[in-house]
Design a protein around this motif. Sequence first.
Motif, mmCIF file in Angstrom:
data_model
loop_
_atom_site.group_PDB
_atom_site.id
_atom_site.type_symbol
_atom_site.label_atom_id
_atom_site.label_comp_id
_atom_site.label_asym_id
_atom_site.label_seq_id
_atom_site.Cartn_x
_atom_site.Cartn_y
_atom_site.Cartn_z
ATOM 1 N N GLY A 76 14.235 -70.435 74.014
ATOM 2 C CA GLY A 76 14.166 -69.073 73.697
ATOM 3 C C GLY A 76 14.947 -68.165 74.640
ATOM 4 O O GLY A 76 14.927 -66.837 74.602
ATOM 5 N N GLU A 77 15.487 -68.664 75.735
ATOM 6 C CA GLU A 77 16.054 -67.836 76.676
ATOM 7 C C GLU A 77 17.468 -67.433 76.606
ATOM 8 O O GLU A 77 18.240 -67.376 77.333
ATOM 9 C CB GLU A 77 15.883 -68.395 78.304
ATOM 10 N N SER A 78 17.810 -67.078 75.268
ATOM 11 C CA SER A 78 19.027 -66.596 74.731
ATOM 12 C C SER A 78 19.024 -65.324 73.702
ATOM 13 O O SER A 78 17.839 -64.995 73.603
ATOM 14 C CB SER A 78 19.729 -67.874 74.190
ATOM 15 N N VAL A 79 20.033 -65.046 73.447
ATOM 16 C CA VAL A 79 20.057 -63.919 72.516
ATOM 17 C C VAL A 79 19.317 -64.389 71.074
ATOM 18 O O VAL A 79 19.415 -65.707 70.685
ATOM 19 C CB VAL A 79 21.396 -63.324 72.261
ATOM 20 N N VAL A 80 19.000 -63.387 70.368
ATOM 21 C CA VAL A 80 18.272 -63.865 69.257
ATOM 22 C C VAL A 80 19.408 -64.524 68.166
ATOM 23 O O VAL A 80 20.319 -63.879 68.024
ATOM 24 C CB VAL A 80 17.532 -62.700 68.531
ATOM 25 N N SER A 81 19.353 -65.504 67.345
ATOM 26 C CA SER A 81 20.328 -66.121 66.460
ATOM 27 C C SER A 81 20.485 -65.374 65.420
ATOM 28 O O SER A 81 19.780 -64.709 64.747
ATOM 29 C CB SER A 81 19.953 -67.675 66.282
ATOM 30 N N GLU A 82 21.640 -65.512 64.733
ATOM 31 C CA GLU A 82 22.043 -64.636 63.603
ATOM 32 C C GLU A 82 21.590 -65.691 62.413
ATOM 33 O O GLU A 82 21.523 -65.143 61.375
ATOM 34 C CB GLU A 82 23.546 -64.524 63.335
ATOM 35 N N ALA B 13 5.434 -52.335 86.160
ATOM 36 C CA ALA B 13 5.402 -53.811 86.022
ATOM 37 C C ALA B 13 6.424 -54.169 84.940
ATOM 38 O O ALA B 13 6.602 -53.368 84.211
ATOM 39 C CB ALA B 13 3.878 -54.203 85.855
ATOM 40 N N LEU B 14 6.899 -55.237 85.275
ATOM 41 C CA LEU B 14 7.975 -56.092 84.406
ATOM 42 C C LEU B 14 7.488 -57.249 83.838
ATOM 43 O O LEU B 14 7.022 -58.073 84.548
ATOM 44 C CB LEU B 14 9.351 -55.922 84.946
ATOM 45 N N PHE B 15 7.522 -57.524 82.702
ATOM 46 C CA PHE B 15 7.192 -58.862 81.921
ATOM 47 C C PHE B 15 8.561 -59.499 81.314
ATOM 48 O O PHE B 15 8.906 -58.682 80.568
ATOM 49 C CB PHE B 15 6.056 -58.853 81.049
ATOM 50 N N ILE B 16 9.166 -60.658 81.789
ATOM 51 C CA ILE B 16 10.546 -60.960 81.481
ATOM 52 C C ILE B 16 10.184 -62.496 81.051
ATOM 53 O O ILE B 16 9.325 -63.119 81.696
ATOM 54 C CB ILE B 16 11.462 -60.848 82.287
ATOM 55 N N GLY B 17 10.671 -62.738 79.716
ATOM 56 C CA GLY B 17 10.695 -64.155 79.405
ATOM 57 C C GLY B 17 11.477 -64.214 77.964
ATOM 58 O O GLY B 17 11.987 -63.383 77.442
ATOM 59 N N GLY B 18 11.555 -65.600 77.627
ATOM 60 C CA GLY B 18 12.251 -65.800 76.537
ATOM 61 C C GLY B 18 11.553 -65.474 75.038
ATOM 62 O O GLY B 18 10.398 -65.014 75.120
ATOM 63 N N ILE B 19 12.297 -65.931 73.976
ATOM 64 C CA ILE B 19 11.808 -65.435 72.666
ATOM 65 C C ILE B 19 10.246 -66.450 72.448
ATOM 66 O O ILE B 19 10.308 -67.370 72.856
ATOM 67 C CB ILE B 19 12.781 -66.064 71.454
ATOM 68 N N LYS B 20 9.369 -65.841 71.745
ATOM 69 C CA LYS B 20 8.022 -66.243 71.744
ATOM 70 C C LYS B 20 7.391 -66.855 72.872
ATOM 71 O O LYS B 20 6.882 -68.012 73.070
ATOM 72 C CB LYS B 20 7.911 -67.368 70.492
ATOM 73 N N SER B 21 7.514 -66.271 74.254
ATOM 74 C CA SER B 21 7.132 -66.840 75.413
ATOM 75 C C SER B 21 5.585 -66.465 75.775
ATOM 76 O O SER B 21 5.028 -66.735 76.653
ATOM 77 C CB SER B 21 8.167 -66.469 76.826
ATOM 78 N N GLY B 22 5.294 -65.331 74.921
ATOM 79 C CA GLY B 22 3.908 -64.877 75.222
ATOM 80 C C GLY B 22 4.067 -63.515 76.358
ATOM 81 O O GLY B 22 3.084 -63.043 76.660
ATOM 82 N N LYS B 23 5.282 -62.953 76.448
ATOM 83 C CA LYS B 23 5.585 -61.941 77.392
ATOM 84 C C LYS B 23 4.751 -60.713 76.977
ATOM 85 O O LYS B 23 4.340 -59.839 77.665
ATOM 86 C CB LYS B 23 6.980 -61.744 77.787
ATOM 87 N N SER B 24 4.937 -60.538 75.406
ATOM 88 C CA SER B 24 4.213 -59.173 75.003
ATOM 89 C C SER B 24 2.721 -59.154 75.197
ATOM 90 O O SER B 24 2.323 -58.401 75.550
ATOM 91 C CB SER B 24 4.661 -59.217 73.494
#
Lengths: 163, 163, 163
Positions: free
Chosen positions: C120-126, B3-14
């Motif tokens: 948040g659907e981009s690379v983590v910012s510096e 299974a794959l969980f894909i999402g943005g930063i702090k999207s809750g994917k983990s």
Amino acid sequence: MKALFIGGIKSGKSKHAELFALRQAKKKPYYLATTEFFDDEMKRRIKRHKKQRKKRFRTIEEPLKLSKVIKRCDDIVLIEDIGMWINNMLYHGKEKKIQKEIEKLLRCKQDIVFVVNNVGESVVSENALVREFCDLNGIVSQMIAKECDAVFYVVAGIAQRIK
Amino acid sequence: MKALFIGGIKSGKSKHAELFALRQAKKKPYYLATTEFFDDEMKRRIKRHKKQRKKRFRTIEEPLKLSKVIKRCDDIVLIEDIGMWINNMLYHGKEKKIQKEIEKLLRCKQDIVFVVNNVGESVVSENALVREFCDLNGIVSQMIAKECDAVFYVVAGIAQRIK
Amino acid sequence: MKALFIGGIKSGKSKHAELFALRQAKKKPYYLATTEFFDDEMKRRIKRHKKQRKKRFRTIEEPLKLSKVIKRCDDIVLIEDIGMWINNMLYHGKEKKIQKEIEKLLRCKQDIVFVVNNVGESVVSENALVREFCDLNGIVSQMIAKECDAVFYVVAGIAQRIK
């Protein structure tokens, strides 16, 4: 019949758009490449893309006058991609003609498959030109999606039909 | 079952991936942490993550050789996360081995839950390394999604099953 | 009844949120504008937005104390937008009060429509500040989505209901 494939970088949107155009074609679909500027990296990417398309498409290269070129086509046209075209229009100082040209495109009786990068799911850029591009890309995406019969949002190579 | 969980930063994917792994586990799932480099901020994040996982997972740390480690596991393995692993591979000059290793992983008979950041829904970066990373992250996401039984796209803590 | 519209820059989320608030209103909905800082570009954007809203909304301007203002409203309130409010809270050193205030908001008995940028659907910012903003924006989005009756993810002007 008009369709839009929207998704992020390397989301698989182009592959899906190509398959869609091939399935919808009467004889052989057109591939309208909008790229105007080339550095070495771009050339490599384009070469790889061309190889992938093989001989399944009739390729036309046009960076600006999309509707003019499309009117002469007798089969479905895949435009790859709208973001690059917006970029070209900005570079040539034609930003005020973007929405007019999109309206023209959407009135063409030809079948069209649009490919657009979804560029706005990030923080607002500090660069005014990037902000202008993001806004235009978003506005144009909305205009196209509104008139399309089918809209697909592509993530990780999976195309979800959202309209 | 993969299974794959894909999402943005702090999207809750983990969080979703962890719940999924816990539900699928026979006894106690493995947590394969790929993080190799640590600054103070990272250390704080990791400490918080570990605390959140408590004692529900068996943690393994491996920045590079994922398939080798997974082959020894006797229960479902959550890999957190694939983007960090791509980063490590690039850092160690192993970019040409990325796709091979992913193919190996996908052939493992173990159940695997993949977590990937969706990083490409922004403008193309001016930084060549970021571009390379985005491309690889997208290509790898497509490879994984293609072989997974279930793919979830996570937005605002809501996991939509898209495959 | 509480609803969230989340999407990228120029995705059409505000338009959908406004239509939703108008449909749900008993008499005339409130428009709670959170913008505090204005450069010329912002002023132009806001002027255009105000014009678009015409006289269909009762506008309130409040950059920080959202729940306090909302408690006095006797009809549905559209908050535009939560990202800007997080930004204001960070600017005023109130980052530790963000989650508390969101909890208060979600307990208000008023109907609320939330608008949030999906950043948040981009690379983590510096940039550490951008990272902090992205994390908070994601955490707050999850908190809101969890308590909302309806959540819409908006792409290219198309609102998909994901909850």
